[in-house]
Design a protein around this motif. Sequence first.
Motif, mmCIF file in Angstrom:
data_model
loop_
_atom_site.group_PDB
_atom_site.id
_atom_site.type_symbol
_atom_site.label_atom_id
_atom_site.label_comp_id
_atom_site.label_asym_id
_atom_site.label_seq_id
_atom_site.Cartn_x
_atom_site.Cartn_y
_atom_site.Cartn_z
ATOM 1 N N PHE A 164 0.837 -1.200 0.000
ATOM 2 C CA PHE A 164 0.000 0.000 0.000
ATOM 3 C C PHE A 164 0.871 1.250 0.000
ATOM 4 N N ALA A 165 1.926 1.245 0.808
ATOM 5 C CA ALA A 165 2.825 2.395 0.861
ATOM 6 C C ALA A 165 3.532 2.591 -0.483
ATOM 7 N N ALA A 166 3.963 1.489 -1.097
ATOM 8 C CA ALA A 166 4.629 1.598 -2.396
ATOM 9 C C ALA A 166 3.665 2.111 -3.461
ATOM 10 N N GLY A 167 2.431 1.626 -3.430
ATOM 11 C CA GLY A 167 1.440 2.087 -4.402
ATOM 12 C C GLY A 167 1.098 3.551 -4.225
ATOM 13 N N SER A 168 0.964 3.990 -2.979
ATOM 14 C CA SER A 168 0.634 5.395 -2.756
ATOM 15 C C SER A 168 1.807 6.289 -3.143
ATOM 16 N N ALA A 169 3.037 5.840 -2.895
ATOM 17 C CA ALA A 169 4.205 6.627 -3.304
ATOM 18 C C ALA A 169 4.274 6.723 -4.828
ATOM 19 N N TYR A 170 3.976 5.626 -5.518
ATOM 20 C CA TYR A 170 3.985 5.645 -6.984
ATOM 21 C C TYR A 170 2.907 6.588 -7.515
ATOM 22 N N ALA A 171 1.710 6.507 -6.934
ATOM 23 C CA ALA A 171 0.622 7.387 -7.385
ATOM 24 C C ALA A 171 0.970 8.848 -7.128
ATOM 25 N N ALA A 172 1.572 9.143 -5.974
ATOM 26 C CA ALA A 172 1.945 10.528 -5.676
ATOM 27 C C ALA A 172 2.993 11.028 -6.659
ATOM 28 N N GLY A 176 4.250 14.344 -11.396
ATOM 29 C CA GLY A 176 4.704 14.404 -12.782
ATOM 30 C C GLY A 176 3.669 15.051 -13.689
ATOM 31 N N LEU A 177 2.398 14.764 -13.441
ATOM 32 C CA LEU A 177 1.348 15.388 -14.245
ATOM 33 C C LEU A 177 1.241 16.879 -13.962
ATOM 34 N N ARG A 178 1.473 17.266 -12.723
ATOM 35 C CA ARG A 178 1.416 18.695 -12.376
ATOM 36 C C ARG A 178 2.546 19.461 -13.052
ATOM 37 N N SER A 179 3.695 18.848 -13.189
ATOM 38 C CA SER A 179 4.839 19.554 -13.765
ATOM 39 C C SER A 179 4.717 19.705 -15.279
ATOM 40 N N GLN A 180 3.862 18.909 -15.931
ATOM 41 C CA GLN A 180 3.685 19.034 -17.374
ATOM 42 C C GLN A 180 2.929 20.328 -17.681
ATOM 43 N N PRO A 181 3.211 20.900 -18.819
ATOM 44 C CA PRO A 181 2.485 22.119 -19.206
ATOM 45 C C PRO A 181 0.988 21.820 -19.360
ATOM 46 N N THR A 182 0.173 22.823 -19.040
ATOM 47 C CA THR A 182 -1.279 22.628 -19.120
ATOM 48 C C THR A 182 -1.746 22.499 -20.561
ATOM 49 N N HIS A 183 -0.989 23.022 -21.504
ATOM 50 C CA HIS A 183 -1.400 22.911 -22.909
ATOM 51 C C HIS A 183 -1.404 21.456 -23.346
#
Length: 118
Positions: free
Chosen positions: A56-64, A69-76
């Motif tokens: 569970f901890a590994a899965g939550s770390a991967y999801a985070a 990574g999605l936040r750092s991508q440009p919104t365009h």
Amino acid sequence: MSSSIFTDRRAAGLLNRVRDDVSRLRDDIGSLLTHAKQETLPHGARELADQAKQQFAAGSAYAASRLRGLRSQPTHQSAGWVGGAVVAGLLAYGVYALCRNGCCTRTTEGEAEEEIDV
């Protein structure tokens, strides 16, 4: 059991030995179950719980990390993906609607021709 049922002393002796063996076996099974209940199962349950926590901890770390990574991508780029998905969905719905209407009109035309022929 009474030995008066058997007149043979050997059969009576063997029967007594079997009864004693069954009694010892019953005691051994009781001891085994008690030991398993107190020692083996809790240890196994703890191992399973620890493994589940680690997964569970590994899965939550991967999801985070994926969300970061999605936040750092440009919104365009994200908007492009969403727009592309919407366009693909609309095209698929349009094709489905055309095929469905085409099939229904053919069926009604075929039924109308059958009624005229009769």
